[in-house]
Design a protein around this motif. Structure first.
Motif, PDB file in Angstrom:
ATOM      1  N   SER A 208      17.076  48.723  75.664  1.00  0.00           N
ATOM      2  CA  SER A 208      17.687  49.151  74.410  1.00  0.00           C
ATOM      3  C   SER A 208      16.690  49.050  73.254  1.00  0.00           C
ATOM      4  O   SER A 208      16.577  49.970  72.428  1.00  0.00           O
ATOM      5  CB  SER A 208      18.926  48.299  74.119  1.00  0.00           C
ATOM      6  N   LEU A 209      15.950  47.941  73.200  1.00  0.00           N
ATOM      7  CA  LEU A 209      14.954  47.764  72.148  1.00  0.00           C
ATOM      8  C   LEU A 209      13.825  48.779  72.285  1.00  0.00           C
ATOM      9  O   LEU A 209      13.305  49.285  71.281  1.00  0.00           O
ATOM     10  CB  LEU A 209      14.400  46.338  72.190  1.00  0.00           C
ATOM     11  N   PHE A 210      13.449  49.081  73.523  1.00  0.00           N
ATOM     12  CA  PHE A 210      12.415  50.093  73.747  1.00  0.00           C
ATOM     13  C   PHE A 210      12.893  51.462  73.254  1.00  0.00           C
ATOM     14  O   PHE A 210      12.120  52.228  72.667  1.00  0.00           O
ATOM     15  CB  PHE A 210      12.049  50.155  75.233  1.00  0.00           C
ATOM     16  N   GLY A 211      14.161  51.761  73.506  1.00  0.00           N
ATOM     17  CA  GLY A 211      14.724  53.019  73.018  1.00  0.00           C
ATOM     18  C   GLY A 211      14.688  53.102  71.503  1.00  0.00           C
ATOM     19  O   GLY A 211      14.397  54.168  70.933  1.00  0.00           O
ATOM     20  N   LEU A 212      14.971  51.972  70.837  1.00  0.00           N
ATOM     21  CA  LEU A 212      14.904  51.942  69.378  1.00  0.00           C
ATOM     22  C   LEU A 212      13.476  52.170  68.899  1.00  0.00           C
ATOM     23  O   LEU A 212      13.247  52.880  67.911  1.00  0.00           O
ATOM     24  CB  LEU A 212      15.422  50.598  68.866  1.00  0.00           C
ATOM     25  N   LEU A 213      12.506  51.585  69.624  1.00  0.00           N
ATOM     26  CA  LEU A 213      11.095  51.772  69.268  1.00  0.00           C
ATOM     27  C   LEU A 213      10.681  53.230  69.420  1.00  0.00           C
ATOM     28  O   LEU A 213       9.985  53.792  68.557  1.00  0.00           O
ATOM     29  CB  LEU A 213      10.223  50.875  70.150  1.00  0.00           C
ATOM     30  N   VAL A 214      11.119  53.860  70.508  1.00  0.00           N
ATOM     31  CA  VAL A 214      10.807  55.269  70.731  1.00  0.00           C
ATOM     32  C   VAL A 214      11.412  56.131  69.620  1.00  0.00           C
ATOM     33  O   VAL A 214      10.779  57.063  69.102  1.00  0.00           O
ATOM     34  CB  VAL A 214      11.326  55.731  72.112  1.00  0.00           C
ATOM     35  N   LEU A 215      12.646  55.809  69.224  1.00  0.00           N
ATOM     36  CA  LEU A 215      13.307  56.547  68.138  1.00  0.00           C
ATOM     37  C   LEU A 215      12.516  56.419  66.844  1.00  0.00           C
ATOM     38  O   LEU A 215      12.367  57.394  66.093  1.00  0.00           O
ATOM     39  CB  LEU A 215      14.730  56.016  67.955  1.00  0.00           C
ATOM     40  N   TRP A 216      11.998  55.212  66.572  1.00  0.00           N
ATOM     41  CA  TRP A 216      11.182  54.982  65.388  1.00  0.00           C
ATOM     42  C   TRP A 216       9.905  55.840  65.439  1.00  0.00           C
ATOM     43  O   TRP A 216       9.543  56.489  64.459  1.00  0.00           O
ATOM     44  CB  TRP A 216      10.837  53.499  65.300  1.00  0.00           C
ATOM     45  N   VAL A 217       9.236  55.844  66.589  1.00  0.00           N
ATOM     46  CA  VAL A 217       8.009  56.620  66.736  1.00  0.00           C
ATOM     47  C   VAL A 217       8.276  58.100  66.498  1.00  0.00           C
ATOM     48  O   VAL A 217       7.527  58.794  65.781  1.00  0.00           O
ATOM     49  CB  VAL A 217       7.391  56.394  68.138  1.00  0.00           C
ATOM     50  N   VAL A 218       9.345  58.613  67.091  1.00  0.00           N
ATOM     51  CA  VAL A 218       9.678  60.029  66.934  1.00  0.00           C
ATOM     52  C   VAL A 218      10.016  60.353  65.479  1.00  0.00           C
ATOM     53  O   VAL A 218       9.572  61.373  64.930  1.00  0.00           O
ATOM     54  CB  VAL A 218      10.854  60.408  67.861  1.00  0.00           C
ATOM     55  N   ALA A 219      10.802  59.465  64.842  1.00  0.00           N
ATOM     56  CA  ALA A 219      11.178  59.706  63.441  1.00  0.00           C
ATOM     57  C   ALA A 219       9.951  59.683  62.539  1.00  0.00           C
ATOM     58  O   ALA A 219       9.826  60.519  61.627  1.00  0.00           O
ATOM     59  CB  ALA A 219      12.184  58.642  62.993  1.00  0.00           C
ATOM     60  N   ALA A 220       9.020  58.750  62.788  1.00  0.00           N
ATOM     61  CA  ALA A 220       7.792  58.693  61.990  1.00  0.00           C
ATOM     62  C   ALA A 220       6.932  59.928  62.222  1.00  0.00           C
ATOM     63  O   ALA A 220       6.299  60.449  61.294  1.00  0.00           O
ATOM     64  CB  ALA A 220       7.011  57.422  62.333  1.00  0.00           C
ATOM     65  N   TRP A 221       6.900  60.416  63.467  1.00  0.00           N
ATOM     66  CA  TRP A 221       6.115  61.619  63.781  1.00  0.00           C
ATOM     67  C   TRP A 221       6.705  62.850  63.098  1.00  0.00           C
ATOM     68  O   TRP A 221       5.980  63.681  62.556  1.00  0.00           O
ATOM     69  CB  TRP A 221       6.090  61.808  65.295  1.00  0.00           C
ATOM     70  N   LEU A 222       8.034  62.939  63.076  1.00  0.00           N
ATOM     71  CA  LEU A 222       8.686  64.077  62.422  1.00  0.00           C
ATOM     72  C   LEU A 222       8.513  64.014  60.905  1.00  0.00           C
ATOM     73  O   LEU A 222       8.367  65.045  60.245  1.00  0.00           O
ATOM     74  CB  LEU A 222      10.176  64.101  62.781  1.00  0.00           C
TER      75      LEU A 222
END
Length: 250
Positions: free
Chosen positions: A12-26
């Motif tokens: 779950s925490l890894f998923g949150l990290l991935v979401l953060w990375v994607v949001a920062a990239w966008l």
């Protein structure tokens, strides 16, 4: 079972990290939302300089003081209100008022009446949390098994022995619930208290970097404290709650 739970938490925490990375990239703007790895250098710099440990320690000290006072007073008040209906009738309106009084109002009033000092800061946080603790414990006191209480009277147990061996074990799940919710609320209010009127702590640093529009440093201090509180939650509060619930078989 524990390994499965830990795996789900990590995923779950890894998923949150991935979401953060994607949001920062966008977003594509580090001044709005930096990538998580860009926080490592400022985090290390603040740690080595001693700034982060100092302010983190100041906030944790306020959290410990406010949590201890709120739990002690709230548990006592809730137990009395739950066991004595007459007292509950008198104090229930007070409880409702303080439950609905905004935290910001109490913080500002404490600073105006007492001053911009540690006493006002800790008192403001404590007063904000006592009604919630008292409400949970009051419901627990109302749910106490009268047959167990009657048995204690038959065996002529002293008041202290009844409290220790009869009342508190039944209240333990409610105390654990109040503690878990309490620590989550208290540290958030502590940050607001520091934001408004202290010269140290994580909230003070967040205020400082907010004025400088430095999102990276705001996130460094925010996530540093969130990490500490998650460790407390996972290593202290959750195991304690599971332990006190064992006697109920849940």
């Amino acid at each position: 079972m524990k390994d499965t739970h830990a795996g789900v938490t990590a995923l779950s925490l890894f998923g949150l990290l991935v979401l953060w990375v994607v949001a920062a990239w966008l977003t594509a703007d580090a001044t709005v939302l930096p990538q998580p790895w860009s926080l490592l250098r400022p985090f290390w710099r603040e740690t080595v300089s001693g700034e982060l440990p100092y302010h983190l320690g100041a906030t944790l000290l306020r959290v410990v003081w406010a949590f201890t006072l709120a739990m002690a007073i709230g548990v006592t008040l809730g137990l009395v209100m739950g066991r004595y209906p007459a007292v509950n009738h008198w104090l229930d309106p007070w409880l409702v008022i303080f439950l609905n009084l905004p935290a910001l109002v109490l913080i500002v009033l404490c600073y105006l009446w007492i001053g911009l000092n540690e006493t006002a800061a800790i008192l403001a946080v404590t007063l904000n949390k006592i009604p919630n603790v008292a409400t949970v414990i009051r419901e627990g006191a109302r749910a106490l098994d009268p047959q167990i209480d009657a048995m204690a009277k038959v065996y002529r147990m002293s008041a202290w022995a009844r409290l220790r061996h009869v009342t508190l074990p039944q209240l333990a799940p409610f105390i654990a619930a109040a503690a878990r919710s309490g620590i989550a609320v208290i540290w958030k209010i502590v940050l607001v208290v520091e934001f408004l009127g202290r010269s140290s702590g994580v909230g003070f640093q967040i205020h400082l970097y907010f004025q400088l529009f430095d999102v990276r440093m705001v996130l460094v201090y925010a996530f540093s404290f969130i990490t500490v509180m998650l460790v407390v939650e996972w290593l202290v509060l959750q195991p304690w709650e599971r332990r006190v619930r064992r006697w109920r078989g849940t």
